[in-house]
Design a protein around this motif. Structure first.
Motif, PDB file in Angstrom:
ATOM      1  N   UNK A 127       0.827  -1.207   0.000  1.00 18.68           N
ATOM      2  CA  UNK A 127       0.000   0.000   0.000  1.00 18.68           C
ATOM      3  C   UNK A 127       0.864   1.260   0.000  1.00 18.68           C
ATOM      4  N   UNK A 128       1.899   1.262   0.839  1.00 20.26           N
ATOM      5  CA  UNK A 128       2.765   2.438   0.924  1.00 20.26           C
ATOM      6  C   UNK A 128       3.559   2.616  -0.367  1.00 20.26           C
ATOM      7  N   UNK A 129       4.052   1.519  -0.919  1.00 27.16           N
ATOM      8  CA  UNK A 129       4.838   1.601  -2.150  1.00 27.16           C
ATOM      9  C   UNK A 129       3.999   2.129  -3.306  1.00 27.16           C
ATOM     10  N   UNK A 130       2.731   1.741  -3.331  1.00 27.53           N
ATOM     11  CA  UNK A 130       1.875   2.119  -4.468  1.00 27.53           C
ATOM     12  C   UNK A 130       1.226   3.487  -4.289  1.00 27.53           C
ATOM     13  N   UNK A 131       0.793   3.790  -3.057  1.00 25.03           N
ATOM     14  CA  UNK A 131       0.000   4.996  -2.852  1.00 25.03           C
ATOM     15  C   UNK A 131       0.654   6.020  -1.922  1.00 25.03           C
ATOM     16  N   UNK A 132       1.810   5.711  -1.371  1.00 26.09           N
ATOM     17  CA  UNK A 132       2.424   6.607  -0.402  1.00 26.09           C
ATOM     18  C   UNK A 132       1.904   6.343   1.005  1.00 26.09           C
ATOM     19  N   UNK A 133       2.422   7.090   1.973  1.00 33.20           N
ATOM     20  CA  UNK A 133       2.039   6.874   3.366  1.00 33.20           C
ATOM     21  C   UNK A 133       0.547   7.160   3.547  1.00 33.20           C
ATOM     22  N   UNK A 134      -0.216   6.207   4.089  1.00 30.77           N
ATOM     23  CA  UNK A 134      -1.658   6.405   4.266  1.00 30.77           C
ATOM     24  C   UNK A 134      -1.936   7.388   5.393  1.00 30.77           C
ATOM     25  N   UNK A 135      -3.138   7.963   5.376  1.00 31.82           N
ATOM     26  CA  UNK A 135      -3.481   8.989   6.348  1.00 31.82           C
ATOM     27  C   UNK A 135      -4.838   8.680   6.967  1.00 31.82           C
ATOM     28  N   UNK A 136      -4.931   8.775   8.284  1.00 29.34           N
ATOM     29  CA  UNK A 136      -6.210   8.701   8.978  1.00 29.34           C
ATOM     30  C   UNK A 136      -6.676  10.140   9.174  1.00 29.34           C
ATOM     31  N   UNK A 137      -7.816  10.465   8.602  1.00 30.78           N
ATOM     32  CA  UNK A 137      -8.248  11.863   8.512  1.00 30.78           C
ATOM     33  C   UNK A 137      -9.051  12.359   9.697  1.00 30.78           C
ATOM     34  N   UNK A 138      -9.441  11.489  10.601  1.00 28.53           N
ATOM     35  CA  UNK A 138     -10.274  11.914  11.725  1.00 28.53           C
ATOM     36  C   UNK A 138      -9.769  11.297  13.017  1.00 28.53           C
ATOM     37  N   UNK A 139      -9.605  12.144  14.029  1.00 27.65           N
ATOM     38  CA  UNK A 139      -9.295  11.681  15.375  1.00 27.65           C
ATOM     39  C   UNK A 139     -10.519  11.921  16.257  1.00 27.65           C
ATOM     40  N   UNK A 140     -10.722  11.027  17.218  1.00 23.23           N
ATOM     41  CA  UNK A 140     -11.888  11.100  18.087  1.00 23.23           C
ATOM     42  C   UNK A 140     -11.459  11.137  19.543  1.00 23.23           C
ATOM     43  N   UNK A 141     -12.132  11.956  20.342  1.00 23.20           N
ATOM     44  CA  UNK A 141     -11.892  12.003  21.784  1.00 23.20           C
ATOM     45  C   UNK A 141     -13.239  11.958  22.490  1.00 23.20           C
ATOM     46  N   UNK A 142     -13.424  11.008  23.401  1.00 20.41           N
ATOM     47  CA  UNK A 142     -14.696  10.871  24.094  1.00 20.41           C
ATOM     48  C   UNK A 142     -14.734  11.736  25.345  1.00 20.41           C
ATOM     49  N   UNK A 143     -15.917  12.286  25.631  1.00 18.12           N
ATOM     50  CA  UNK A 143     -16.186  13.038  26.851  1.00 18.12           C
ATOM     51  C   UNK A 143     -15.218  14.209  27.067  1.00 18.12           C
ATOM     52  N   UNK A 144     -14.925  14.935  26.015  1.00 15.68           N
ATOM     53  CA  UNK A 144     -14.086  16.106  26.158  1.00 15.68           C
ATOM     54  C   UNK A 144     -13.376  16.461  24.874  1.00 15.68           C
ATOM     55  N   UNK A 145     -12.582  17.518  24.942  1.00 15.17           N
ATOM     56  CA  UNK A 145     -11.737  17.959  23.825  1.00 15.17           C
ATOM     57  C   UNK A 145     -10.298  18.000  24.322  1.00 15.17           C
ATOM     58  N   UNK A 146      -9.377  17.265  23.696  1.00 14.81           N
ATOM     59  CA  UNK A 146      -7.967  17.336  24.114  1.00 14.81           C
ATOM     60  C   UNK A 146      -7.453  18.771  24.022  1.00 14.81           C
ATOM     61  N   UNK A 147      -6.738  19.199  25.038  1.00  9.36           N
ATOM     62  CA  UNK A 147      -6.288  20.591  25.086  1.00  9.36           C
ATOM     63  C   UNK A 147      -5.388  20.940  23.908  1.00  9.36           C
ATOM     64  N   UNK A 148      -4.622  19.967  23.419  1.00  5.72           N
ATOM     65  CA  UNK A 148      -3.709  20.236  22.304  1.00  5.72           C
ATOM     66  C   UNK A 148      -4.453  20.619  21.032  1.00  5.72           C
ATOM     67  N   UNK A 149      -5.711  20.197  20.894  1.00  2.15           N
ATOM     68  CA  UNK A 149      -6.464  20.543  19.694  1.00  2.15           C
ATOM     69  C   UNK A 149      -6.742  22.043  19.624  1.00  2.15           C
ATOM     70  N   UNK A 150      -6.944  22.676  20.756  1.00  2.00           N
ATOM     71  CA  UNK A 150      -7.259  24.108  20.760  1.00  2.00           C
ATOM     72  C   UNK A 150      -6.093  24.950  20.262  1.00  2.00           C
ATOM     73  N   UNK A 151      -4.880  24.423  20.350  1.00  2.00           N
ATOM     74  CA  UNK A 151      -3.699  25.146  19.879  1.00  2.00           C
ATOM     75  C   UNK A 151      -3.828  25.499  18.399  1.00  2.00           C
TER      76      UNK A 151
END
Length: 279
Positions: A127-151
């Motif tokens: 997969x990496x050789x053919x299409x490059x490094x894959x990317x996960x486009x969504x991160x999830x956090x339950x019951x709150x917002x990680x403080x680093x996201x606000x940066x």
């Protein structure tokens, strides 16, 4: 598995970020009106995962190739769900640090083996050789917002809707701006607190952003958390301001000001996290 009371950090990439087959697929997907709105997406994801896994949890299923879509005057941007890889990673994470008897009860060994194979194939191999490094486009956090996201965001980038049935709150910005903000925050944190957990967390977010096309858009969506917060609480939420003030205080060497902003922010989101324990 997606939770109803969760927040989301998403990256929408332009079609040019995908290979030719994916570009054609996403164009058809949009033209056929199949794109899912963020308000509906988490429930749709949760339903798809539960139905696909079934009661036995004995196999890692194929899951629908869905996405959130942003259409502007001159471009189409896509945030794929990547549900199969996210379920595989969640299955492996659920076994971490858990006694084998319990781990096998929650995630049977056969499912864990399939999940490991999927993740390894995703991050390496053909997969990496053919299409490059894959990317996960969504991160999830339950019951709150990680403080680093606000940066990554500025207070002026907030969009709040409080109409019944349409309540939502999100921040959205160009990825170039998000990268600059994370870079500045990292510089301040490294000089003031060193390699502390908050520094590592911001660095992780910055590295994640580097995986995407330079014309991408980054979005912080409060998702189901808006159901836990009143209209006034959402309108008065100054979390991005508190993060900016804390970083500014650190850069000026004013530790007390930075600490006050950080303590207020932590207390606010701890109150939300404690709602998970309410019966």
């Amino acid at each position: 598995m997606p939770s109803l009371f969760a927040s989301y950090l998403r990256v929408y990439e332009p079609l040019t970020a995908f290979d030719r087959d994916r570009q054609s697929y996403w164009r058809r997907y949009v033209n056929e009106g199949r794109a899912v709105a963020p308000l509906e997406g988490p429930v749709r994801q949760r339903t798809a995962v539960i139905e696909a896994l079934g009661a036995g949890w004995t196999r890692l299923p194929d899951l629908p190739d869905e996405a959130y879509v942003l259409e502007t005057d001159d471009s189409l941007l896509v945030c794929p769900w990547n549900l199969r890889i996210r379920v595989a990673e969640a299955a492996l994470s659920a076994r971490d640090g858990v006694p084998s008897v319990l781990a096998d009860a929650f995630v049977p060994p056969i499912l864990a083996g399939q999940a490991k194979a999927v993740v390894e194939d995703w991050r390496s191999g053909a997969r990496v050789l053919e299409h490059g490094v894959p990317r996960v486009h969504e991160q999830t956090a339950t019951w709150g917002v990680p403080l680093r996201w606000f940066v990554l965001f500025d207070p002026e980038e907030r969009h709040l809707v409080t109409e019944p049935g349409r309540r939502a709150m999100r921040y959205r910005t160009e990825i170039s701006k998000a990268r600059r903000r994370s870079s500045r925050a990292l510089s301040v944190l490294r000089k003031s607190v060193g390699e502390a957990p908050i520094t590592e967390a911001v660095e992780e977010a910055a590295r994640w952003l580097e995986e995407f096309h330079p014309r991408s858009v980054v979005e912080l969506d409060y998702g189901g958390l808006v159901q836990l917060l009143s209209d006034d609480t959402l309108a008065d939420d100054d979390s991005t301001d508190l993060v900016a003030n804390g970083l500014a205080g650190l850069s000026r060497g004013e530790a007390e000001e930075a600490s006050a902003a950080y303590d207020k922010l932590v207390a606010r989101w701890r109150a939300v996290q404690l709602l998970e324990r309410c019966n």
